[in-house]
Each structure stands twice: as C-alpha cells, then as structure tokens.
Design an enzyme around this catalytic site. Structure first.
Site, short mmCIF file in Angstrom:
data_model
loop_
_atom_site.label_atom_id
_atom_site.label_comp_id
_atom_site.label_asym_id
_atom_site.label_seq_id
_atom_site.Cartn_x
_atom_site.Cartn_y
_atom_site.Cartn_z
N PHE A 80 20.28 51.14 -40.99
CA PHE A 80 19.23 50.46 -40.24
C PHE A 80 19.49 50.51 -38.75
CE2 PHE A 80 18.80 48.41 -44.39
CZ PHE A 80 17.41 48.41 -44.56
N ASP A 81 18.48 50.95 -38.00
CA ASP A 81 18.49 50.79 -36.56
C ASP A 81 18.45 49.29 -36.27
OD1 ASP A 81 18.13 51.47 -33.78
OD2 ASP A 81 16.00 51.02 -34.03
N LEU A 82 18.82 48.88 -35.07
CA LEU A 82 18.84 47.45 -34.75
C LEU A 82 17.61 47.02 -33.96
CD1 LEU A 82 20.21 44.71 -34.76
CD2 LEU A 82 21.69 45.49 -32.90
#
Length: 218
Positions: free
Chosen positions: A9-11
C-alpha cells in the site's frame, strides 16, 4: 481479480489523506524562496512523487534548490505537517478484512521511511502491517520501483505474481510495472482515472471497501 497473497500500500492518498500537512509544508518551503502560492489544490501535485522531482518539475528548481526545498519542507513537516493528516474512511476495515483473510500487508511509500513509520504508529495501524518500506532520508530509494524492490527483498518475497501494489498516482502503477507486479489504482486519493488508466493500472476502484470485495470475490 487474482488471488494475491501480498498487498503493498502506498501511504499518501491511499492510506491517509495527507493533503493539508503536505501542502502546508510546500507553502512553507516555497516562501523561503520568495514564492507565495495561494492555490492549495495546485500543490496536490506534490502528493505522491518524490519532493525533488516535484520542485524541479513544477517550479523549475535546479538540483541545489531542490535539496534546499526538501530541507525547508521538512522543517515544517517534521514538527506539524506530519500530524495534519487522517486515515481514509473505511480503510481500517479493509485492513481488518485482508488480515482475516491471511494476507500479508506492507506499506510501500516514497515518503521517508522514518516519517512513514511515525504516521502508521500515530494512527495505531502497526498491527496490520508486516513491514513499512519507504525512501531513505538522504534520498536513497527515491523511486517507487526501488521502494517496492526493497520491500520485497526485506520481506523475502520471491513470487511476484502473488503481489499487488495499491496506490493513487501514476508513479505507483509505473513503479509496480517496472518491478513486475500488478497494480490497483484508487480514485479516492489524488490521481484521476485517466492518469491511472494511461499508466496501465490492472484494476481501478473508487472506495477502500471495493478492494476487499474484489479480494473476497477473487
């Protein structure tokens, strides 16, 4: 949708809405160069890509100016901007569902890793993630591909067909493709459908709960 064992997951723009903290930090940095930016939405372009790339691309900064821009940005961000942030509605429910399904969850962000870890801890999301991977403070691992490769290496993941990158911008998709993994684009962040489709996203969803439904209906 394939049966993925690992989700990266990107933040910013995927786990949290960090727009207020990031844009305030950019505004602060630009003022140091005598630039008064009043259009906050214009600065949403800074959310996701490495800061040095954005300062150069959108304001024509040379290498030295980009480096100083990052220093000024961090003056504000490390003290205040990092907490001007919130987890997207429904995202923690997504994490709960994926963990119940036995998935391995990893953060893969272009944000410096110490900041990313601090944010995940601040929002009490640590129990869901097996690892938090990000850029180095000195600029190392400056591309999403490098962050992904680092995350896979550290976590001992060799079968890339079982890995899915989840992010909201084109660099998430491009980085995933270069690393040989699939990518799901989200529209609740800061990218557009056109941007994600042009980059070659394998899937596109509007809300976090759609990711869980797709995983359950694989």
């Amino acid at each position: 949708m394939k049966n993925y064992a690992t989700y990266l997951f990107d933040l910013d723009g995927t786990i949290t809405d960090s727009s207020l903290g990031i844009t305030n930090s950019v505004i602060y940095a630009l003022k140091k160069f005598g630039i008064e930016e009043t259009d906050r939405k214009k600065l949403y372009r800074f959310i996701g890509p490495p800061l040095t790339d954005s300062f150069a691309r959108f304001y024509g900064f040379d290498e030295e100016q980009c480096e100083m821009g990052v220093v000024y940005y961090r003056e504000y961000y490390s003290d205040r901007g990092i907490f001007e942030n919130r987890v997207y509605d429904g995202f923690e429910d997504l994490l709960i569902g994926l963990k119940k399904a036995g998935k391995q969850l990893i953060v893969a962000t272009s944000k410096p890793e110490p900041y990313a870890r601090q944010i995940i801890k601040y929002f009490h999301l640590e129990p869901y993630f097996d690892y938090v991977a990000g850029m180095e403070m000195n600029g190392g691992r400056g591309t999403k591909e490098e962050v992904i490769e680092y995350a896979l290496q550290v976590c001992g993941i060799h079968e890339r067909s079982g890995v899915l990158m989840v992010g909201d911008r084109e660099h998430d998709v491009i980085g995933a493709k270069h690393a040989g993994i699939d990518c799901l684009g989200v529209l609740y962040g800061f990218g557009t459908r056109e941007e994600l489709e042009a980059a070659g996203a394998d899937y596109i969803v509007k809300l976090p709960e759609e990711i869980l439904k797709m995983a359950e209906n694989k």
